[in-house]
Design a protein around this motif. Structure first.
Motif, PDB file in Angstrom:
ATOM      1  N   VAL A 172      11.881  -2.381  -5.452  1.00 50.20           N
ATOM      2  CA  VAL A 172      12.173  -1.169  -4.607  1.00 50.20           C
ATOM      3  C   VAL A 172      11.864  -1.832  -3.195  1.00 50.20           C
ATOM      4  CG1 VAL A 172      12.424   0.648  -6.243  1.00 50.20           C
ATOM      5  CG2 VAL A 172      10.333   0.310  -4.970  1.00 50.20           C
ATOM      6  N   LYS A 173      12.594  -1.185  -2.265  1.00 52.62           N
ATOM      7  CA  LYS A 173      12.319  -1.492  -0.959  1.00 52.62           C
ATOM      8  C   LYS A 173      12.112  -0.208  -0.297  1.00 52.62           C
ATOM      9  CE  LYS A 173      14.151  -3.733   3.082  1.00 52.62           C
ATOM     10  NZ  LYS A 173      14.998  -4.567   3.911  1.00 52.62           N
ATOM     11  N   THR A 174      10.921  -0.015   0.446  1.00 53.10           N
ATOM     12  CA  THR A 174      10.542   1.275   1.010  1.00 53.10           C
ATOM     13  C   THR A 174      11.294   1.503   2.408  1.00 53.10           C
ATOM     14  OG1 THR A 174       8.777   0.284   2.201  1.00 53.10           O
ATOM     15  CG2 THR A 174       8.324   1.338  -0.080  1.00 53.10           C
ATOM     16  N   ALA A 175      11.676   2.640   3.087  1.00 51.55           N
ATOM     17  CA  ALA A 175      12.256   2.643   4.144  1.00 51.55           C
ATOM     18  C   ALA A 175      11.215   2.887   5.199  1.00 51.55           C
ATOM     19  CB  ALA A 175      13.145   4.007   4.189  1.00 51.55           C
ATOM     20  N   GLY A 176      11.409   2.946   6.421  1.00 52.04           N
ATOM     21  CA  GLY A 176      10.401   3.278   7.582  1.00 52.04           C
ATOM     22  C   GLY A 176      10.389   2.141   8.437  1.00 52.04           C
ATOM     23  N   ASP A 177       9.379   2.274   9.263  1.00 46.53           N
ATOM     24  CA  ASP A 177       9.044   1.106  10.335  1.00 46.53           C
ATOM     25  C   ASP A 177       8.609  -0.183   9.583  1.00 46.53           C
ATOM     26  OD1 ASP A 177       9.754   3.006  12.226  1.00 46.53           O
ATOM     27  OD2 ASP A 177       7.630   3.736  12.709  1.00 46.53           O
ATOM     28  N   SER A 178       7.897  -0.157   8.656  1.00 50.41           N
ATOM     29  CA  SER A 178       7.127  -1.183   8.243  1.00 50.41           C
ATOM     30  C   SER A 178       7.678  -1.167   6.556  1.00 50.41           C
ATOM     31  CB  SER A 178       5.844  -1.322   7.997  1.00 50.41           C
ATOM     32  OG  SER A 178       5.381  -1.128   9.208  1.00 50.41           O
ATOM     33  N   PRO A 179       9.009  -1.644   6.161  1.00 49.76           N
ATOM     34  CA  PRO A 179       9.596  -1.759   4.802  1.00 49.76           C
ATOM     35  C   PRO A 179       8.681  -2.713   3.883  1.00 49.76           C
ATOM     36  CG  PRO A 179      11.289  -2.531   6.377  1.00 49.76           C
ATOM     37  CD  PRO A 179      10.112  -1.841   6.949  1.00 49.76           C
ATOM     38  N   GLU A 180       8.477  -2.388   2.832  1.00 50.65           N
ATOM     39  CA  GLU A 180       7.592  -3.376   2.001  1.00 50.65           C
ATOM     40  C   GLU A 180       8.600  -3.589   0.517  1.00 50.65           C
ATOM     41  OE1 GLU A 180       3.843  -2.493   0.350  1.00 50.65           O
ATOM     42  OE2 GLU A 180       4.049  -0.393   1.365  1.00 50.65           O
ATOM     43  N   LEU A 181       8.632  -4.371  -0.113  1.00 46.34           N
ATOM     44  CA  LEU A 181       9.354  -4.750  -1.441  1.00 46.34           C
ATOM     45  C   LEU A 181       7.948  -4.333  -2.490  1.00 46.34           C
ATOM     46  CD1 LEU A 181      11.163  -8.011  -0.869  1.00 46.34           C
ATOM     47  CD2 LEU A 181      11.916  -5.631  -1.131  1.00 46.34           C
ATOM     48  N   ILE A 182       8.344  -3.435  -3.383  1.00 48.87           N
ATOM     49  CA  ILE A 182       7.303  -3.210  -4.455  1.00 48.87           C
ATOM     50  C   ILE A 182       7.818  -3.265  -5.746  1.00 48.87           C
ATOM     51  CG2 ILE A 182       5.722  -1.415  -5.317  1.00 48.87           C
ATOM     52  CD1 ILE A 182       5.999  -0.139  -2.601  1.00 48.87           C
ATOM     53  N   PRO A 183       7.248  -4.119  -6.544  1.00 49.08           N
ATOM     54  CA  PRO A 183       7.880  -4.435  -7.969  1.00 49.08           C
ATOM     55  C   PRO A 183       7.198  -3.677  -8.922  1.00 49.08           C
ATOM     56  CG  PRO A 183       6.360  -6.171  -7.411  1.00 49.08           C
ATOM     57  CD  PRO A 183       6.394  -5.145  -6.260  1.00 49.08           C
ATOM     58  N   PHE A 184       8.009  -3.145  -9.761  1.00 58.16           N
ATOM     59  CA  PHE A 184       7.515  -2.189 -11.001  1.00 58.16           C
ATOM     60  C   PHE A 184       7.826  -3.071 -12.278  1.00 58.16           C
ATOM     61  CE2 PHE A 184       7.673   0.538  -7.610  1.00 58.16           C
ATOM     62  CZ  PHE A 184       6.564   1.198  -7.724  1.00 58.16           C
ATOM     63  N   ILE A 185       6.852  -3.326 -13.110  1.00 61.13           N
ATOM     64  CA  ILE A 185       7.190  -3.865 -14.628  1.00 61.13           C
ATOM     65  C   ILE A 185       7.078  -2.831 -15.482  1.00 61.13           C
ATOM     66  CG2 ILE A 185       6.425  -5.446 -16.278  1.00 61.13           C
ATOM     67  CD1 ILE A 185       5.397  -7.411 -13.900  1.00 61.13           C
ATOM     68  N   PHE A 186       8.031  -2.831 -16.718  1.00 57.14           N
ATOM     69  CA  PHE A 186       7.950  -1.696 -17.534  1.00 57.14           C
ATOM     70  C   PHE A 186       8.644  -2.346 -18.840  1.00 57.14           C
ATOM     71  CE2 PHE A 186      11.780  -1.379 -14.627  1.00 57.14           C
ATOM     72  CZ  PHE A 186      12.806  -1.241 -15.370  1.00 57.14           C
ATOM     73  N   PRO A 187       8.461  -1.559 -20.089  1.00 57.74           N
ATOM     74  CA  PRO A 187       8.929  -1.913 -21.227  1.00 57.74           C
ATOM     75  C   PRO A 187      10.501  -1.965 -21.388  1.00 57.74           C
ATOM     76  CG  PRO A 187       7.263  -0.072 -21.350  1.00 57.74           C
ATOM     77  CD  PRO A 187       7.769  -0.324 -19.981  1.00 57.74           C
ATOM     78  N   ARG A 188      10.764  -2.714 -22.281  1.00 59.09           N
ATOM     79  CA  ARG A 188      12.327  -3.040 -22.615  1.00 59.09           C
ATOM     80  C   ARG A 188      13.032  -1.861 -22.951  1.00 59.09           C
ATOM     81  NH1 ARG A 188      14.059  -8.724 -23.240  1.00 59.09           N
ATOM     82  NH2 ARG A 188      15.706  -7.670 -24.213  1.00 59.09           N
ATOM     83  N   SER A 189      12.231  -0.904 -23.581  1.00 59.52           N
ATOM     84  CA  SER A 189      12.792   0.223 -23.938  1.00 59.52           C
ATOM     85  C   SER A 189      13.208   1.388 -23.065  1.00 59.52           C
ATOM     86  CB  SER A 189      11.842   1.013 -25.061  1.00 59.52           C
ATOM     87  OG  SER A 189      10.654   1.110 -24.256  1.00 59.52           O
ATOM     88  N   VAL A 190      12.699   1.187 -21.727  1.00 64.71           N
ATOM     89  CA  VAL A 190      12.992   2.035 -20.666  1.00 64.71           C
ATOM     90  C   VAL A 190      14.429   1.434 -19.754  1.00 64.71           C
ATOM     91  CG1 VAL A 190      12.481   2.955 -18.506  1.00 64.71           C
ATOM     92  CG2 VAL A 190      10.824   2.702 -20.441  1.00 64.71           C
ATOM     93  N   ASN A 191      15.406   2.132 -19.579  1.00 68.47           N
ATOM     94  CA  ASN A 191      16.693   1.527 -18.751  1.00 68.47           C
ATOM     95  C   ASN A 191      16.170   1.432 -17.477  1.00 68.47           C
ATOM     96  OD1 ASN A 191      18.283   1.397 -21.154  1.00 68.47           O
ATOM     97  ND2 ASN A 191      19.507   3.510 -20.544  1.00 68.47           N
ATOM     98  N   HIS A 192      16.642   0.337 -16.999  1.00 61.32           N
ATOM     99  CA  HIS A 192      16.361   0.285 -15.383  1.00 61.32           C
ATOM    100  C   HIS A 192      16.757   1.311 -14.476  1.00 61.32           C
ATOM    101  CE1 HIS A 192      16.860  -4.260 -16.817  1.00 61.32           C
ATOM    102  NE2 HIS A 192      15.861  -4.075 -15.712  1.00 61.32           N
ATOM    103  N   ASP A 193      17.732   2.142 -14.826  1.00 61.03           N
ATOM    104  CA  ASP A 193      18.256   3.123 -13.839  1.00 61.03           C
ATOM    105  C   ASP A 193      17.113   4.417 -13.983  1.00 61.03           C
ATOM    106  OD1 ASP A 193      19.325   3.946 -16.531  1.00 61.03           O
ATOM    107  OD2 ASP A 193      21.029   4.669 -15.531  1.00 61.03           O
ATOM    108  N   ALA A 194      16.731   4.294 -15.411  1.00 60.06           N
ATOM    109  CA  ALA A 194      15.664   5.788 -15.472  1.00 60.06           C
ATOM    110  C   ALA A 194      14.368   5.366 -14.929  1.00 60.06           C
ATOM    111  CB  ALA A 194      15.628   5.769 -16.884  1.00 60.06           C
TER     112      ALA A 194
END
Length: 126
Positions: free
Chosen positions: A44-66
């Motif tokens: 995800v990319k945060t909004a604002g004056d100093s946007p940053e990219l934040i990666p999240f790792i999660f199990p295959r059983s969880v859908n990306h959209d969820a």
């Protein structure tokens, strides 16, 4: 500037590999030895004056959209910052290489995702 959620999730990036949401609505930290070799991720990319990219790792059983909805809701409910998902796919936990694509978000890995995940969670440099 680092968001409060990211600070909470990055206590020891080389020892703590992923955050897994369990059925009891609590957060469980899973060490490398307990994580399967192929998992999903979103960036995800945060909004604002100093946007940053934040990666999240999660199990295959969880859908990306969820997962994105959960992250987005957590950011909004804590009144921290708005975010947008910019890439998604799968990550090989042995090599930290990104591959595949998210069908639910219709996104694929971005060019720098492998390097971002390795810098965040550890792993081979090349």
């Amino acid at each position: 500037m680092t968001s409060p959620l990211w600070q909470a999730c990055s206590v020891a990036p080389r020892q703590i590999l992923t955050v897994i949401h369990d059925l009891g609505n609590s957060i469980t930290i899973a060490p490398r030895s307990f994580v399967i070799m192929d998992m999903k991720y979103i960036t995800v990319k945060t909004a604002g004056d100093s946007p940053e990219l934040i990666p999240f790792i999660f199990p295959r059983s969880v859908n990306h959209d969820a997962m994105y909805e959960g992250v987005r809701t957590a950011f909004i409910s804590q009144d921290w910052i708005r975010c947008t998902v910019v890439s998604a796919g799968f990550v090989d936990m042995e090599t930290m290489r990104c591959h595949g694509r998210s069908e639910t978000l219709n996104l694929k890995p971005a060019k720098g995702d492998t390097a971002l995940l390795r810098a965040t969670y550890g792993g081979p440099k090349s």
